[in-house]
Design an enzyme around this catalytic site. Structure first.
Site, PDB file in Angstrom:
ATOM      1  N   GLU A  44      13.733 -41.098  32.884  1.00  0.00           N
ATOM      2  CA  GLU A  44      12.542 -42.156  33.114  1.00  0.00           C
ATOM      3  C   GLU A  44      12.135 -42.618  31.748  1.00  0.00           C
ATOM      4  O   GLU A  44      12.036 -41.914  30.878  1.00  0.00           O
ATOM      5  CB  GLU A  44      11.513 -41.352  33.968  1.00  0.00           C
ATOM      6  CG  GLU A  44      10.289 -42.344  34.277  1.00  0.00           C
ATOM      7  CD  GLU A  44       9.148 -41.662  34.868  1.00  0.00           C
ATOM      8  OE1 GLU A  44       8.340 -42.404  35.780  1.00  0.00           O
ATOM      9  OE2 GLU A  44       9.034 -40.283  34.568  1.00  0.00           O
ATOM     10  N   LYS A 119       9.767 -47.055  41.371  1.00  0.00           N
ATOM     11  CA  LYS A 119       9.003 -45.830  41.772  1.00  0.00           C
ATOM     12  C   LYS A 119       7.884 -46.046  42.822  1.00  0.00           C
ATOM     13  O   LYS A 119       7.423 -47.234  42.645  1.00  0.00           O
ATOM     14  CB  LYS A 119       8.523 -45.317  40.471  1.00  0.00           C
ATOM     15  CG  LYS A 119       7.842 -43.935  40.396  1.00  0.00           C
ATOM     16  CD  LYS A 119       7.379 -43.455  38.955  1.00  0.00           C
ATOM     17  CE  LYS A 119       6.716 -42.140  39.217  1.00  0.00           C
ATOM     18  NZ  LYS A 119       6.360 -41.811  37.695  1.00  0.00           N
ATOM     19  N   CYS A 153      10.784 -39.149  39.030  1.00  0.00           N
ATOM     20  CA  CYS A 153       9.789 -37.990  38.543  1.00  0.00           C
ATOM     21  C   CYS A 153       8.753 -37.720  39.744  1.00  0.00           C
ATOM     22  O   CYS A 153       8.971 -36.940  40.763  1.00  0.00           O
ATOM     23  CB  CYS A 153       9.167 -38.650  37.228  1.00  0.00           C
ATOM     24  SG  CYS A 153       8.129 -37.345  36.378  1.00  0.00           S
TER      25      CYS A 153
END
Length: 285
Positions: A44, A119, A153
């Protein structure tokens, strides 16, 4: 069915040109290619390295400038994927749509297609400091080696979204990550293990290492690449197939055997996916 994956512990450091960024990425791509990888994962926010280039007048670039590199980024990794015949999950790159910034994972197929997954869960820093917007849709990606999901993440810390990925047929979760200290690193790492156990899937996780002294919120990085398995025979007892050295610049590689997943789902010491109590709680079917 087996697939070989590589994960990059990407070393962030100050650069002067896009060509320096491209050369560093090519080094990791060639390393993975030499090990026969079919999939390669970058972390990321690794493209924030481009902000260290500056504006030529001694001033740093900001997160709002990062989408300006999108076309170069896409062209670069499309070329890599075609030339190597690998599927490349090129970490995340910040894109702009309708005046909003999205932290978006990109999957580059060998045939030139590009898959995108924004995300879904945004951290307080991403919201307050970078004004990021969350993605509003989720998909899995069909590949010649099966179905995969891209969860970035913080996403992996939410069990519902990984349940959804498994319900939709994903056997491998690729998780590009970027954490700046031990606390954040272990939050992502421990929940990745939980998601692998709960859903009997592989999780391929990696993060950034190094530092960008001139880029806000990228001055510290704490990262390690790992391939995580369910904790059951015939997998390793600790659920770690391979992992890198913390905060080193390196690439790890491992073979994922999907047949082993199917075996433990049916005949494992525990069968967590099959034993869900959907009569007691809402779940994805």
């Amino acid at each position: 069915m087996k697939l070989r994956v590589s994960a990059v512990q990407y070393h962030l450091h100050t650069i002067k040109t896009f060509e320096e960024f491209a050369a560093q990425c090519e080094h990791y791509i060639k390393t993975a290619e030499e090990f026969g990888a079919e999939f390669v994962l970058f972390p990321e926010f690794f493209t924030t390295q481009l902000l260290s280039i500056g504006n030529g007048q001694g001033q740093s670039l900001t997160i709002d400038d990062l989408p300006c590199f999108t076309e170069q980024y896409k062209k670069l990794f499309t070329t890599f994927a075609k030339e190597t015949n690998m599927h490349i999950i090129a970490g995340t790159h910040v894109i702009e749509k309708d005046g909003k910034l999205y932290n978006t994972a990109h999957l580059f197929y060998p045939d030139g297609r590009i898959g995108e997954q924004a995300k879904l869960h945004i951290t307080p820093t991403e919201v307050k400091e970078w004004n990021m917007a969350p993605g509003d849709s989720f998909q899995i990606f069909e590949t010649e080696k099966g179905k995969i999901a891209l969860l970035t993440c913080y996403d992996i810390e939410f069990p519902e979204i990984v349940r959804m990925a498994k319900a939709k047929g994903a056997d491998v979760i690729f998780c590009p990550s970027c954490t700046d200290d031990r606390h954040g690193f272990h939050r992502v790492r421990y929940t990745s293990h939980a998601r692998a156990i709960e859903n009997q899937v592989y999780v391929v996780l990696t993060g950034t290492v190094g530092a960008l002294p001139t880029v806000d919120f990228m001055r510290a990085n704490f990262g390690q690449a790992v391939v995580i398995t369910p904790n059951d025979i015939p997998f390793p007892p600790l659920g770690i197939q391979v992992q890198g050295e913390i905060n080193d610049d390196m690439v790890i590689t491992a073979d994922l055997d999907l047949e082993l997943l199917y075996e433990v789902r049916e005949r494992g010491a525990v069968t967590t996916w099959r034993d869900r109590r959907t009569d007691l709680y809402t779940d994805w079917k």
